[in-house]
Design a protein around this motif. Structure first.
Motif, PDB file in Angstrom:
ATOM      1  N   TYR B  28       0.832  -1.193   0.000  1.00  0.00           N
ATOM      2  CA  TYR B  28       0.000   0.000   0.000  1.00  0.00           C
ATOM      3  C   TYR B  28       0.871   1.249   0.000  1.00  0.00           C
ATOM      4  N   SER B  29       0.351   2.354  -0.489  1.00  0.00           N
ATOM      5  CA  SER B  29       1.001   3.660  -0.410  1.00  0.00           C
ATOM      6  C   SER B  29       0.000   4.650   0.153  1.00  0.00           C
ATOM      7  N   PRO B  30      -0.091   4.795   1.458  1.00  0.00           N
ATOM      8  CA  PRO B  30      -1.123   5.641   2.071  1.00  0.00           C
ATOM      9  C   PRO B  30      -0.869   7.122   1.850  1.00  0.00           C
ATOM     10  N   ALA B  31      -1.953   7.866   1.759  1.00  0.00           N
ATOM     11  CA  ALA B  31      -1.848   9.317   1.567  1.00  0.00           C
ATOM     12  C   ALA B  31      -1.492  10.021   2.870  1.00  0.00           C
ATOM     13  N   TYR B  32      -1.710   9.361   3.994  1.00  0.00           N
ATOM     14  CA  TYR B  32      -1.387   9.973   5.278  1.00  0.00           C
ATOM     15  C   TYR B  32      -1.214   8.877   6.324  1.00  0.00           C
ATOM     16  N   LEU B  33      -0.694   9.263   7.458  1.00  0.00           N
ATOM     17  CA  LEU B  33      -0.507   8.332   8.565  1.00  0.00           C
ATOM     18  C   LEU B  33      -0.712   9.122   9.852  1.00  0.00           C
ATOM     19  N   GLN B  34      -1.425   8.514  10.776  1.00  0.00           N
ATOM     20  CA  GLN B  34      -1.726   9.169  12.052  1.00  0.00           C
ATOM     21  C   GLN B  34      -1.127   8.351  13.209  1.00  0.00           C
ATOM     22  N   TRP B  35      -0.828   9.046  14.295  1.00  0.00           N
ATOM     23  CA  TRP B  35      -0.371   8.389  15.521  1.00  0.00           C
ATOM     24  C   TRP B  35      -1.306   8.769  16.666  1.00  0.00           C
ATOM     25  N   TYR B  36      -1.633   7.755  17.467  1.00  0.00           N
ATOM     26  CA  TYR B  36      -2.531   7.931  18.603  1.00  0.00           C
ATOM     27  C   TYR B  36      -1.871   7.358  19.859  1.00  0.00           C
ATOM     28  N   ARG B  37      -2.329   7.869  21.003  1.00  0.00           N
ATOM     29  CA  ARG B  37      -1.911   7.331  22.294  1.00  0.00           C
ATOM     30  C   ARG B  37      -3.143   6.691  22.943  1.00  0.00           C
ATOM     31  N   GLN B  38      -2.938   5.527  23.561  1.00  0.00           N
ATOM     32  CA  GLN B  38      -4.044   4.881  24.265  1.00  0.00           C
ATOM     33  C   GLN B  38      -3.594   4.469  25.655  1.00  0.00           C
ATOM     34  N   ASP B  39      -4.341   4.933  26.659  1.00  0.00           N
ATOM     35  CA  ASP B  39      -4.106   4.537  28.043  1.00  0.00           C
ATOM     36  C   ASP B  39      -5.065   3.408  28.399  1.00  0.00           C
ATOM     37  N   PRO B  40      -4.694   2.587  29.401  1.00  0.00           N
ATOM     38  CA  PRO B  40      -5.546   1.434  29.759  1.00  0.00           C
ATOM     39  C   PRO B  40      -6.974   1.854  30.076  1.00  0.00           C
ATOM     40  N   GLY B  41      -7.935   1.161  29.482  1.00  0.00           N
ATOM     41  CA  GLY B  41      -9.332   1.429  29.758  1.00  0.00           C
ATOM     42  C   GLY B  41      -9.878   2.689  29.096  1.00  0.00           C
TER      43      GLY B  41
END
Lengths: 112, 113
Positions: B28-41
């Protein structure tokens, strides 16, 4: 402040029962999404909607349905719950998904 | 088919060091990429977006790079703090769906005081 809320936070049900998970957002976003999160699979897209009366299937839609009668709500229904649907479910909304998604706090569903 | 790979093993680093997390994708060649943070629960929280025509993006102590040749994004946290301990997810659009986002499995970061 605008927000996205999911209810219930925890749900235990039996195999074969119909279950509906609620998602309500106050941002007036047109785009809404349902994901499930399982160990080893990350977040997988179940269904999504780009506006009122619009619904679409995602990566793992079998056994699930959604309806969009207004901008604020996108309820997720499990027609006949199965043990394989035990998971954490997240609802998200966005003005522009290519920018960012806003997530609810999730619903932990256990199907026994 | 499209695949996103993040290191499933937890990353432990000492407070004050730079943490570097990797997101690789294939087919794949994505047009964008995102980063997220996830805390427990909790649900994921958006951190940074980088588009295919951008090499690097910064926000405070965070830096994201996007190498479309290597099909890889790197996420850096400089001067890491125990409060940075969380799971970090990368996300990119599903093939054929610019507005549909799919996620990697995430990497758990533990910053040791």
């Amino acid at each position: 402040d605008a927000e996205i809320t999911q209810s219930p936070r925890h749900k235990i049900t039996e195999t074969g029962r119909q279950v509906t998970l609620a998602c309500h957002q106050t941002w007036n976003h047109n785009n809404m999404f349902w994901y499930r999160q399982d160990l080893g699979h990350g977040l997988r897209l179940i269904h999504y909607s780009y506006g009122v009366q619009d619904t679409n299937k995602g990566e793992v839609s079998d056994g699930y349905s959604v309806s969009r009668s207004n901008t604020e709500d996108l309820p997720l229904t499990l027609e006949s719950a199965a043990s394989s649907q035990t998971s954490v479910y997240f609802c998200a909304s966005s003005e522009d998904p290519s920018e960012k998604l806003f997530f609810g706090s999730g619903t932990q569903l256990s199907v026994l | 088919s499209q695949k996103i790979e993040q290191n499933s093993e937890a990353l432990n680093i000492q407070e004050g060091k730079t943490a570097t997390l990797t997101c690789n994708y294939t087919n794949y060649s994505p047009a964008y990429l995102q980063w997220y943070r996830q805390d427990p629960g909790r649900g994921p929280v958006f951190l940074l977006l980088i588009r295919e025509n951008e090499k690097e993006k910064r926000k405070e102590r965070l830096k994201v790079t996007f190498d479309t040749t290597l099909k890889q994004s790197l996420f850096h946290i400089t001067a890491s703090q125990p409060a940075d301990s969380a799971t970090y997810l990368c996300a990119l659009p599903l093939w054929g769906g610019y507005q549909k986002v799919t996620f990697g499995t995430g990497t758990k970061l533990q910053v040791i005081p």
